[in-house]
Scaffold this motif. Sequence first.
Motif, PDB file in Angstrom:
ATOM      1  N   ALA A 268       0.855  -1.186   0.000  1.00 20.65           N
ATOM      2  CA  ALA A 268       0.000   0.000   0.000  1.00 20.65           C
ATOM      3  C   ALA A 268       0.889   1.234   0.000  1.00 20.65           C
ATOM      4  O   ALA A 268       1.738   1.387   0.885  1.00 20.65           O
ATOM      5  CB  ALA A 268      -0.906  -0.007   1.227  1.00 20.65           C
ATOM      6  N   PRO A 281      -3.596   7.831   1.326  1.00 17.21           N
ATOM      7  CA  PRO A 281      -3.610   6.669   0.427  1.00 17.21           C
ATOM      8  C   PRO A 281      -3.476   7.056  -1.040  1.00 17.21           C
ATOM      9  O   PRO A 281      -4.091   8.027  -1.495  1.00 17.21           O
ATOM     10  CB  PRO A 281      -4.974   6.036   0.708  1.00 17.21           C
ATOM     11  CG  PRO A 281      -5.279   6.423   2.119  1.00 17.21           C
ATOM     12  CD  PRO A 281      -4.742   7.817   2.257  1.00 17.21           C
ATOM     13  N   LEU A 284      -2.625   0.659  -4.273  1.00 12.47           N
ATOM     14  CA  LEU A 284      -2.256  -0.641  -3.719  1.00 12.47           C
ATOM     15  C   LEU A 284      -1.761  -1.514  -4.858  1.00 12.47           C
ATOM     16  O   LEU A 284      -2.499  -1.768  -5.811  1.00 12.47           O
ATOM     17  CB  LEU A 284      -3.461  -1.302  -3.040  1.00 12.47           C
ATOM     18  CG  LEU A 284      -3.205  -2.718  -2.518  1.00 12.47           C
ATOM     19  CD1 LEU A 284      -2.491  -2.657  -1.171  1.00 12.47           C
ATOM     20  CD2 LEU A 284      -4.516  -3.503  -2.389  1.00 12.47           C
ATOM     21  N   PHE A 305      -8.625   1.153   0.196  1.00  9.90           N
ATOM     22  CA  PHE A 305      -7.863   1.067   1.441  1.00  9.90           C
ATOM     23  C   PHE A 305      -8.749   0.781   2.654  1.00  9.90           C
ATOM     24  O   PHE A 305      -8.416  -0.052   3.496  1.00  9.90           O
ATOM     25  CB  PHE A 305      -7.063   2.355   1.677  1.00  9.90           C
ATOM     26  CG  PHE A 305      -5.752   2.406   0.943  1.00  9.90           C
ATOM     27  CD1 PHE A 305      -5.677   2.093  -0.415  1.00  9.90           C
ATOM     28  CD2 PHE A 305      -4.581   2.776   1.586  1.00  9.90           C
ATOM     29  CE1 PHE A 305      -4.485   2.146  -1.112  1.00  9.90           C
ATOM     30  CE2 PHE A 305      -3.374   2.831   0.911  1.00  9.90           C
ATOM     31  CZ  PHE A 305      -3.320   2.524  -0.449  1.00  9.90           C
ATOM     32  N   LEU A 310      -6.627  -0.888   5.908  1.00  8.77           N
ATOM     33  CA  LEU A 310      -5.371  -0.126   5.893  1.00  8.77           C
ATOM     34  C   LEU A 310      -5.570   1.239   6.542  1.00  8.77           C
ATOM     35  O   LEU A 310      -6.682   1.786   6.536  1.00  8.77           O
ATOM     36  CB  LEU A 310      -4.895   0.035   4.452  1.00  8.77           C
ATOM     37  CG  LEU A 310      -4.416  -1.241   3.770  1.00  8.77           C
ATOM     38  CD1 LEU A 310      -4.323  -1.045   2.254  1.00  8.77           C
ATOM     39  CD2 LEU A 310      -3.064  -1.672   4.328  1.00  8.77           C
TER      40      LEU A 310
END
Length: 316
Positions: A268, A281, A284, A305, A310
Amino acid sequence: MSAHTLEEPAFSGLAERHRRELHVHCYRMLGSFEDAEDTVQETLLRAWRRRETFEGRSTVRAWLYRIATNACLDRLARTRPGPATGGEVPWLQPYPDRLLDELPAGDADEPETAAVARETIELAYLVAVQHLAPRPRAVLILRDVLGWPAKDVAELLGDSVNSVNSALQRARAGMREHLPAQRQDWTTGAEDTATRDLVRRFTEASVATDIPALAAMLRDDVRCSMPPTPGLFIGRDAVVQDWTESGFEGMRGLRGIETSVNRQPAVAFYHWRPSEAAYLPLTLDVLRITGGAITEITTFSADRFHGLGLPEQLRG
């Protein structure tokens, strides 16, 4: 178990017990985590409304799988004009390993264990399955993944055993056409130090936006895609060219967290945003690794995410 025993709270307990494996089943059929969520809800609603039809001739688990499979076929008929083509699956979404871990470990012969076997939850398998027409897809999953007898699959689909066997042969041929020649060889064991080292080096090179270092980790026939964005890049030169033209080498302020989805290694990536004073974010990357090299990179956007558990941001 007879119909009258499927009243609340007995029904709720049974539904909860089988929810995760039903979700994995719907995910295989549909390729989308979110569509699978909706279809499991529809499955349990149908089951509750039709609970009087359960006559105890099969297990509750098998009865729920029948309802779930039909719910998936109905959804495919409504939302997908046809199977995937050209090696791309725009609706593909990752499945978090932490949810696969919700099912208890057991013997390889136990149905719950077979339902989440690694080799049938990898992205490569999911992509190949999505290239099959819906009914052969259902036959393949019920027969080869879940181990149902042909007569039970025929009863579910309203077909003859001969038709089911024929569909299975077509589906297997389709899978051979679309599956990679070499399957995922990643393991999560501590002994797999070479693979862990490759993932670490991939993460570090990505954070440094070091394209030559990344290129050295790729197999000649590497494949890269970013669902739902159209485009499948095949071969190291094509992938490197795409990275170069996208301006990746000029990016700064990246951080990476190693994780796993679909029983595959993943990283990630987060990007520094001064306005937020945090890393937010970005993407990924899910890796398929074969023979010590990266064979495939499937990149998903930041909107995945949260569902993967995450962090929403990284500080410092």
